[in-house]
Each structure stands twice: as C-alpha cells, then as structure tokens.
Design a protein around this motif. Sequence first.
Motif, PDB file in Angstrom:
ATOM      1  N   LEU A 281       0.831  -1.213   0.000  1.00  0.00           N
ATOM      2  CA  LEU A 281       0.000   0.000   0.000  1.00  0.00           C
ATOM      3  C   LEU A 281       0.867   1.266   0.000  1.00  0.00           C
ATOM      4  O   LEU A 281       0.535   2.243  -0.682  1.00  0.00           O
ATOM      5  N   ALA A 282       1.972   1.257   0.739  1.00  0.00           N
ATOM      6  CA  ALA A 282       2.845   2.436   0.781  1.00  0.00           C
ATOM      7  C   ALA A 282       3.412   2.727  -0.605  1.00  0.00           C
ATOM      8  O   ALA A 282       3.531   3.888  -1.016  1.00  0.00           O
ATOM      9  N   HIS A 283       3.749   1.679  -1.343  1.00  0.00           N
ATOM     10  CA  HIS A 283       4.244   1.884  -2.713  1.00  0.00           C
ATOM     11  C   HIS A 283       3.124   2.361  -3.639  1.00  0.00           C
ATOM     12  O   HIS A 283       3.310   3.249  -4.471  1.00  0.00           O
ATOM     13  N   ARG A 284       1.959   1.746  -3.518  1.00  0.00           N
ATOM     14  CA  ARG A 284       0.841   2.147  -4.379  1.00  0.00           C
ATOM     15  C   ARG A 284       0.419   3.589  -4.065  1.00  0.00           C
ATOM     16  O   ARG A 284       0.155   4.378  -4.973  1.00  0.00           O
ATOM     17  N   PHE A 285       0.398   3.930  -2.767  1.00  0.00           N
ATOM     18  CA  PHE A 285       0.029   5.299  -2.345  1.00  0.00           C
ATOM     19  C   PHE A 285       1.061   6.302  -2.889  1.00  0.00           C
ATOM     20  O   PHE A 285       0.703   7.382  -3.376  1.00  0.00           O
ATOM     21  N   THR A 342       2.296  11.196   9.767  1.00  0.00           N
ATOM     22  CA  THR A 342       3.619  10.924   9.213  1.00  0.00           C
ATOM     23  C   THR A 342       3.599   9.542   8.570  1.00  0.00           C
ATOM     24  O   THR A 342       3.118   8.584   9.177  1.00  0.00           O
ATOM     25  N   PHE A 343       4.065   9.472   7.316  1.00  0.00           N
ATOM     26  CA  PHE A 343       4.117   8.193   6.608  1.00  0.00           C
ATOM     27  C   PHE A 343       5.521   7.954   6.088  1.00  0.00           C
ATOM     28  O   PHE A 343       6.262   8.906   5.824  1.00  0.00           O
ATOM     29  N   ILE A 344       5.872   6.684   5.911  1.00  0.00           N
ATOM     30  CA  ILE A 344       7.077   6.378   5.146  1.00  0.00           C
ATOM     31  C   ILE A 344       6.604   6.134   3.711  1.00  0.00           C
ATOM     32  O   ILE A 344       5.862   5.187   3.440  1.00  0.00           O
ATOM     33  N   LEU A 345       7.010   7.011   2.802  1.00  0.00           N
ATOM     34  CA  LEU A 345       6.645   6.869   1.385  1.00  0.00           C
ATOM     35  C   LEU A 345       7.927   6.571   0.601  1.00  0.00           C
ATOM     36  O   LEU A 345       8.989   6.383   1.180  1.00  0.00           O
ATOM     37  N   THR A 346       7.813   6.474  -0.712  1.00  0.00           N
ATOM     38  CA  THR A 346       8.978   6.052  -1.484  1.00  0.00           C
ATOM     39  C   THR A 346       8.998   6.725  -2.851  1.00  0.00           C
ATOM     40  O   THR A 346       7.951   7.111  -3.382  1.00  0.00           O
ATOM     41  N   ARG A 347      10.202   6.869  -3.407  1.00  0.00           N
ATOM     42  CA  ARG A 347      10.354   7.345  -4.782  1.00  0.00           C
ATOM     43  C   ARG A 347      10.625   6.179  -5.725  1.00  0.00           C
ATOM     44  O   ARG A 347      10.860   6.379  -6.916  1.00  0.00           O
ATOM     45  N   GLN A 351      14.127   3.419  -2.203  1.00  0.00           N
ATOM     46  CA  GLN A 351      14.220   4.882  -2.070  1.00  0.00           C
ATOM     47  C   GLN A 351      13.145   5.421  -1.124  1.00  0.00           C
ATOM     48  O   GLN A 351      12.455   6.402  -1.436  1.00  0.00           O
ATOM     49  N   ALA A 352      13.000   4.770   0.027  1.00  0.00           N
ATOM     50  CA  ALA A 352      11.985   5.208   0.988  1.00  0.00           C
ATOM     51  C   ALA A 352      12.403   6.507   1.663  1.00  0.00           C
ATOM     52  O   ALA A 352      13.588   6.800   1.781  1.00  0.00           O
ATOM     53  N   PHE A 353      11.441   7.301   2.102  1.00  0.00           N
ATOM     54  CA  PHE A 353      11.734   8.536   2.823  1.00  0.00           C
ATOM     55  C   PHE A 353      10.601   8.844   3.788  1.00  0.00           C
ATOM     56  O   PHE A 353       9.504   8.288   3.695  1.00  0.00           O
TER      57      PHE A 353
END
Lengths: 394, 394
Positions: A281-285, A342-347, A351-353
């Motif tokens: 989900l974090a990648h899809r988001f 606050t979320f951990i998202l990714t590029r 490449q998470a941030f």
Amino acid sequence: MSADQPVTVEVGLGDRAYDILIGSGLLSRAGTEISRRLPGTRAAVITDANVAAAHLDALKDGLEKSDIQPAVITLPPGEKTKSFAHLEEVVDGVLAARLERGDIVIAFGGGVIGDLAGFAAGIVRRGMNFVQIPTSLLAQVDSSVGGKTGINSARGKNLVGVFHQPKLVLADTEVLDTLPIREFRAGYAELAKYGLIDRPAFFAWLEENWARVFAGGPERAQAIAEACRAKADVVARDEFETGDRALLNLGHTFGHALEAATQYGGTRLVHGEGVAIGMALAHRFSSRLNLASPDDAARVEAHLRAVGLPWRMADIPGDLPDAEALLSFIAQDKKVSRGALTFILTRGIGQAFIAKDVPASEVLSFLKESHPGEQESRPGQQKSRPSQQKSRPR
Amino acid sequence: MSADQPVTVEVGLGDRAYDILIGSGLLSRAGTEISRRLPGTRAAVITDANVAAAHLDALKDGLEKSDIQPAVITLPPGEKTKSFAHLEEVVDGVLAARLERGDIVIAFGGGVIGDLAGFAAGIVRRGMNFVQIPTSLLAQVDSSVGGKTGINSARGKNLVGVFHQPKLVLADTEVLDTLPIREFRAGYAELAKYGLIDRPAFFAWLEENWARVFAGGPERAQAIAEACRAKADVVARDEFETGDRALLNLGHTFGHALEAATQYGGTRLVHGEGVAIGMALAHRFSSRLNLASPDDAARVEAHLRAVGLPWRMADIPGDLPDAEALLSFIAQDKKVSRGALTFILTRGIGQAFIAKDVPASEVLSFLKESHPGEQESRPGQQKSRPSQQKSRPR
C-alpha cells in the motif's frame, strides 16, 4: 547438528557495540560464544513453552559445555505475554536466582520473548547483561537488532519499555526449520522491507533467490545477515529514534491499522502479513501521489504474491471496517506526532523517505480506492504533495 | 510567597546535563522555569495524598501561569507505593492523558514519588521528559540528583529501575517548613554525609550553622546547594555506578542492615536515621581498624547528637537482632559483589574511600562491641587491614 562458520554482523554503537552471529548449529556453540565475551557469569534463560519443548535441551547442552547452568523461566506463548504481570514474573524470577548486574539474561524465543526479556534485563538492578537467541525469522532480522524492548499496554502495543542493547545475538538459522510456514513467510516480509527501504540490489537478489532462503541453504544466512546489516546501519545513525530510524516503519502505519482492525487476532492477520500489505500500500500510495512509478508498486506486489504473502486488503479473510474507521486507527497510532500524519513513502524500490504532514484527506481517498468493500473511482489525481524529508545519502 | 533569586547547580552530564534550582517560592515559578526549557509541552503531575493536600494548589497556580494544565495522578503516601502495581497505575495514567515522548512527567513529592515517577517517565514510550519537584529535604539533596529511579521488589529495595535523568529539578526550600521535624532531621543526615565523604570544610560549616539550616534562613538553600554540587560531582564522574559512585553509600551498609532489622517499619527507624547511625558506625569501625583517628569518630557522633539524630544502635527503641543476624543482613545487601564485603570506610572527616574484601570476622567483632545487648570486650586490636581503593583526587 552442523556447525559451519557463522556470518558475523557488527552493530557499531560505540561502547554498546555488539556482534550478531548468524549460521546453523549456533545453539550448540552458545556456551562458547557467550563465555568468550562474558566470562564467569551466571545466566537466566527466558523462553516460552513452544520454544522450550522444541529447543531448550539443545540450548542447555550448548551452555553446559561452558559450565553455564541457567535458571529457566518458561512463559506462555503469544502476544498477551507482553504484559506487566509477566514482566513482574520475569523480574522476580531473575532476582530469585540471585543474579547480579554482571550476570546474563538470555532471551530464547521470538519477538515477544525478546521484547519482554530485554525489558526485564534493562530494569533488574537498573540494567543487566542481555543476550538474544531469536528463534523466529522475524526476531532474527528485526527484534534482535536495535535495542528496543517493551511490553504492551491497554492503550496500545509497545508503549512501555526501554532501549537496552544486547551484548551478543546468536541467530541459529537451523532452528527456523521448525517454524510454521506462515510464520516464516511473515518474517520474510520484514526481511524484504530492508531491500525496499534503501537496498534495491538486495531486493533484486531476493526476487531471484527467495526460494533458497525459504529452503534453508546458505542463502538463508546470507539474507538474514544483509537484513541485519541494513537495520544496524539505520540504528547506528539514530539509536534513540529521533530521525532516520523512522524509515524502519515502512509498511507499518497501514499495517498496524489493519492489525488493529482485525483485533490483533493473529488468525486473520499476523504482524508480518500486515507489514506486507502495508508495504504494498505504501508503494501504491506513493505512486498515486506521483512520487514513484506504478511499475515499482507492481513489482513489490508481484514479489509478495510470489512468496505467498498477502499484498492487498482483499487478501484478509472476513470483513474489514470501512475506510473512515481505518483512518481513525492510523490517527491513533503512536507514530502520529502532535496530530500530523507521518508516513514512510517512497520514490521507488530502495528509495523510501519520511513524509511529514501527509493530508488525512489523501489517505482517506486512497483507503477508499483500496478497500475491497468501497470500490469507488476518484475523479482525478491530486496535485498537492506532502512535505518531504530526504533520507540521508549513505 | 517570597521569590528570591534561586541558587543554580548545574549537573554536568554532557547531552543529559540539567539544572537544579534551589530557593524559596519556586512552586509559583514552576511554569516559567519549565516552559523556558521545554516550551509547548504538556504534563502529568505524579504526587501523593499528603503533598497534594499541602501544596498541589500552589504548584497548579505556578504551572497555570504558563498555560500548563497537568493531568494529576495522586498515590497513597509511603514506601509501599514503590511497587509494580503503582508503577502500572502511573504508566496507564500518563498514557491515558495521551502524553507523547516530548511531554513531561513531573514528580511532586519525596523520594518515593521521585523514584516511582522517574521510573515511569523512563519507560513510557521508552523515555519521556522528566522534571523533579522534590518536597522533602532527603529528596532535595539526594534522590533528585543522579538519575536513579526504581521500585522495590519482594527480594529487596530499589532492585528494579532505570537510570533516567531529569531535565530540571526545582527544590523549593519553603515547602520544607511543612515537614515533620523528624523527617527534616533524617534528610539532614544525608546532607551531612556529603561533608563526611569529601568536603571537610562543609562538615565544619554545618557544625557551626546547622541550626540556621533547620530554621530556614538562606543557609538552608546554601547547604542544599552544596550537597547537590557534591553529589553531582560524584555522579558526573560515574553516572552508571561502576566505581566512585559507591562513595555515596557511606553509612548505608550498616544503615540498611539496621533498617532491615527493624522491618523498614518507619516507626522505630526511618532511612535517614539508619544512615546517621551507619555513618557514625563507619567512622568508629574505621578508627577500630586504625584507619582513622577516634577523635574524628567522636566529632561525627557529637554532631549527630547535637542536631537530635540517633548515632548508635542503642538509640533505636526496642530490641535488635544479635550481631550475627545483623551481619547476615549486611551479607544480603545488594552492594555485596560476588560474596566479598564492600564497605565505605574513612581516613578521617571528608576522606571516605571504598574498601573491598573487608573480612566478615572484623565486621562481626565490631558489631558485637557496638551492640547494646552484647557488650563484650575484645582481647586486642586486629592488625590486618582490608584492601583499599583510593578515592580519586579532585
């Protein structure tokens, strides 16, 4: 029991530095490895009934070779054991064995035992020596690195504890063969997480080699060692979780909400499965927010599916609360700092941030789209992006 | 309420350094002093029923001036409150108030409240901000410096806890006027201890000025500040009690044995009284071992007597167990390392040192001589001396 040369990962924390040994047959060498580092000490082994039945004799034999006859405290298995009542039981047991500050508390079990025994070791006489012998894949790659210990409270999981680093971790990869496959897979989700955070080559290697990790070849120790190195790197940069360490929560904000939504039952969803769905989900988001390519999200989903892990909400058996209710579980999560999401998202893969101030409205729309019971389509893509904090170059 | 400029003592512990403010009227300035150092935070006040009745309104008024409306958790007074059950109660209360890691736990009471609230602050979310507002003389000079927190176990006192340093200590000297005189005197014993450890000029000053310290003039703040400076010096050298910090146990080995012998009742003997007798015995024992002059022992005894403190076993009302039994209490003490008897002995006023391997036979003979029920005379003086560890030059 085989006893190949184990892989050693050094966790560099200054005067709290310690080694993680990873390999097969380590239980039989436990006495030797402990005595080499902490000579002349006495010990208490904290374990649970399942681990004791399967492996306690092997550990005792290994300790006996170095004349260590430990006191043994055996607890019921399961998350409910991480309570004040059991903490008091362990503390009393260690004191009853008349152990002193220089003696050792050995955690012998999965994450529950590691967290509870580590907490007890951190508070008896204001801090005793602590050795981890993790017996689940999850504990070997995750709970045994980083020094976080603790118990649950009626108000939430892991809300009470201390930072207490072990003096040594022995990860016996052979012991993992007695794990139920579902539990092994759940641990694998946390292992793969380290590829997704900042090691894209490791993730690619896992896509090729995951079956050998499951089968128990040398690739298993290799993969665990790489995950431990990855976590140790993050922890060494941020021991007390004031910054970068939050990257380790990749997949955990969505994951914890799903665990809470299924009452932490462990039947419908275990922790690592929640993390697997959470990572997907974090990648899809991130892709939905135009931060990352949808191809990367698809690659994560495909790998989780390949190893047999759930990767979407629809994979959870039974009904889920609606998107609004899931959002409220997220807002209650302890990672919410002063009301901001606050979320951990990714590029992209590796490449998470850390993204602060993610608008709750974005999260809600995304949850509605992803929810098996609420398949509305949305009118268009949102332009606003959350503020970003770059992960540091390494 | 007067509000003279307080005396500030800095406790130098690197990134855990903090200030102790000592003076009258500090409760009314609590909000200002806290907000200056920890702006924008919320707070929980942990206190006991006695302190709450006497001073809670004044503290709340002081906090209110800086818009701090604390959650208040009021516990029963007394040593029994330092238990797992009350620890859990405080932890739950702090979590129920939805305080986060950057918010503050305020300990408002004597040593029991300070130890318990500090422990809770150390473990909720693996460590919250902590402020001490000690309301007894003992807590102002002793418990509030050094970061030791904890609770009691069925196996002994203070066996469970963590090191957790406060961000600020506010010692309001005016509050001490509501203490029962016996409790004030007991705290004075710990204060005088710092003169005996390594500040002979301070001890001489106390011999001159003790009555003004009791009366509450500026000498009171002066004396408390000097004791805090003395303790802070020792703690800064040895935060985690691996060496020199043991000097703070002067009087405590004999003292704890006497407390245990009187069942920690608090009627026959309170902690500071045990320490007073213990300090007198430590000097007399040192003289008996030809380490110090008998004149110094006599001077310590005379000063304790002058302020109204007990100074010999015969001052404890009721019967005591015999010397053998007292020795067994000493041997059970947690300061016994691997079976050897460790004592803080002295070469004279202000010249305390750590003596390891003190022969139990010497201690027993001395206890027999000093015991009101066993006044045998001994045939001659012993020649052997315990091995010595010099206290470091300062």
